[in-house]
Design a protein around this motif. Structure first.
Motif, PDB file in Angstrom:
ATOM      1  N   VAL A 170       2.072  -5.581  -8.842  1.00  0.00           N
ATOM      2  CA  VAL A 170       3.483  -5.491  -8.448  1.00  0.00           C
ATOM      3  C   VAL A 170       4.325  -6.488  -9.241  1.00  0.00           C
ATOM      4  CG1 VAL A 170       5.102  -5.787  -6.539  1.00  0.00           C
ATOM      5  CG2 VAL A 170       2.928  -4.636  -6.148  1.00  0.00           C
ATOM      6  N   ASP A 197      -1.407   1.991  -0.106  1.00  0.00           N
ATOM      7  CA  ASP A 197      -0.319   1.103  -0.515  1.00  0.00           C
ATOM      8  C   ASP A 197      -0.368   0.857  -2.026  1.00  0.00           C
ATOM      9  OD1 ASP A 197       0.789   0.817   2.009  1.00  0.00           O
ATOM     10  OD2 ASP A 197      -0.456  -0.911   2.509  1.00  0.00           O
ATOM     11  N   ASN A 201       2.349   2.229  -4.781  1.00  0.00           N
ATOM     12  CA  ASN A 201       3.015   1.322  -5.709  1.00  0.00           C
ATOM     13  C   ASN A 201       2.771   1.744  -7.151  1.00  0.00           C
ATOM     14  OD1 ASN A 201       4.098  -0.318  -3.705  1.00  0.00           O
ATOM     15  ND2 ASN A 201       2.364  -1.718  -3.699  1.00  0.00           N
ATOM     16  N   THR A 334       7.357   4.177  -1.633  1.00  0.00           N
ATOM     17  CA  THR A 334       7.929   2.868  -1.949  1.00  0.00           C
ATOM     18  C   THR A 334       7.625   1.906  -0.805  1.00  0.00           C
ATOM     19  OG1 THR A 334      10.084   3.380  -0.958  1.00  0.00           O
ATOM     20  CG2 THR A 334       9.772   3.992  -3.262  1.00  0.00           C
ATOM     21  N   GLY A 335       8.129   0.680  -0.912  1.00  0.00           N
ATOM     22  CA  GLY A 335       7.799  -0.348   0.062  1.00  0.00           C
ATOM     23  C   GLY A 335       8.127   0.047   1.491  1.00  0.00           C
TER      24      GLY A 335
END
Length: 418
Positions: A170, A197, A201, A334-335
């Motif tokens: 990230v 996750d 990402n 996305t987050g």
């Protein structure tokens, strides 16, 4: 100087026993409670922890254990309070400081988190977790170079640490080094292919790179969806009551209902839909921190749920209980997304919109909302798992009231960008 006879024999034993009962638990009690926690007996460990905090309110262990149990239950404010007490009673416990730093970061208190984590790293410089948590906090604060250095320090200690590799990816992406970020993501997924996750990402990273074709990007999204749905199994279709006269219940799921670009687009929609007599709007907010924008949006909908502390199974049950007819994802991969939730199909109709300019890769996602400017009709349908729904305009926008006025583009006057 003489200090008198002092306590001896049975008197001394009795005093030591009383002091021990009042000041600290027996080591055997500590070990027994810690073993319960380590072996996954979290409910029983929580009971022991609560008992210890009541019997020994100024001893750190009970608070530390209670903080860990509460954090595992996603009771974040209560976990933070307990861990703060543990750190106050033992400010030299590096593990407590690491836990505290992580919780402070997730509560949006990055500067306080940085302070706690720097102390933890100073106390135990050979512990990789301290460097990982500090790097993640510095990343959130915008200190990318320092974050990169911290995560590299963690990897020097544990080269195959997946959490460190994910964090490194990230940070590298945000440093403008996507090729290196992709390499780190690939390493994570090679060892942990079900890490949704990290995979999400990576998809976001790929979507900003020009060395992948549209078809390659689509296939990677399909792989993401296939892995997720294979792990969760076939969803059981949701049903809602066929009452023709009742209001339609629409749910929005997002972690960006705060000071975020998504909020600028969703606010005018909430204002319109929230006052429509034939609709009941539900918002499922998936971020642990609220701000002024959150409070504004909360007042525009009929039902607001803070769901960051709920796991997918619990949130799935809540949405079913609310009887949502149409559930809308505002994140994509996305987050703070909840795509594993959507893979469970908690609503009969599911839609992705706004937060991500591409497919989710999920067969459980029925539609993707777009317009002719974003997705010209007929040109990109084959790159979406969802059916495309063309709207007249897909993204109304509410500008910031404190923003400057719109002026002429300077480049038009001087002939170049600067």
């Amino acid at each position: 100087r003489g200090r008198g006879r002092g306590l001896q024999g049975p008197e001394l034993d009795a005093l030591e026993q009383r002091l021990n009962q009042e000041g600290a638990p027996q080591q055997s009690e500590i070990e027994a409670a810690a073993t319960l926690y380590a072996e996954g007996e979290k409910e029983e460990a929580g009971k022991r922890a609560q008992e210890l905090t009541e019997r020994f309110p100024q001893h750190p262990f009970g608070w530390k254990l209670l903080g860990g149990v509460l954090y595992g239950k996603r009771a974040y404010p209560e976990a933070l309070e307990a861990t703060q007490k543990a750190a106050a009673f033992d400010p030299e416990d590096a593990e407590t400081l690491r836990n505290l730093g992580l919780m402070l970061k997730e509560a949006g208190l990055a500067a306080e988190a940085q302070s706690a984590l720097e102390r933890a790293v100073a106390l135990e410089p050979d512990n990789a977790k301290g460097h990982i948590y500090l790097g993640a906090t510095l990343h959130e604060m915008g200190s990318l170079a320092a974050a990169h250095a911290g995560i590299r320090a963690a990897l020097a200690l544990e080269p195959d640490n997946l959490q460190a590799l994910s964090s490194l990816a990230v940070v590298l992406d945000h440093l403008g080094r996507p090729a290196e970020a992709m390499e780190a993501y690939r390493r994570v997924l090679q060892q942990s292919p079900d890490d949704s996750d990290a995979h999400g990402n990576m998809l976001f990273c790929m979507s900003h790179m020009d060395n992948f074709s549209a078809e390659e990007l689509f296939q990677e999204h399909l792989l993401f969806g296939q892995r997720l749905e294979k792990r969760l199994g076939a969803p059981r279709p949701a049903e809602t009551s066929p009452e023709p006269d009742r209001a339609l219940r629409i749910g929005f799921v997002s972690g960006d209902l705060r000071k975020h670009a998504v909020a600028s687009f969703i606010e005018p929609l909430f204002r319109q839909l929230g006052s429509h007599p034939g609709l009941v709007v539900h918002a499922y907010y998936n971020h642990p921190v609220s701000d002024d924008t959150t409070m504004l949006l909360r007042g525009l909908v009929a039902q607001w749920r803070d769901v960051a502390r709920l796991d997918d199974k619990s949130l799935h049950a809540l949405i079913r209980e609310d009887g949502i007819d149409i559930l809308i994802d505002l994140s994509g991969p996305t987050g703070h997304h909840r795509l594993p939730l959507f893979a469970r199909k908690p609503a009969p109709v599911q839609v992705s919109w706004l937060g991500y300019p591409g497919t989710t890769g999920l067969s459980a996602m029925d539609y993707y909302l777009c317009d002719a400017h974003m997705v010209p009709p007929g040109r990109f349908d084959h790159l979406f798992r969802e059916a495309l729904v063309q709207l007249p305009a897909v993204a109304p926008f509410a500008p910031q009231e404190v923003g400057p006025g719109v002026n002429a583009l300077p480049a038009l006057a001087i002939g170049y960008l600067r």
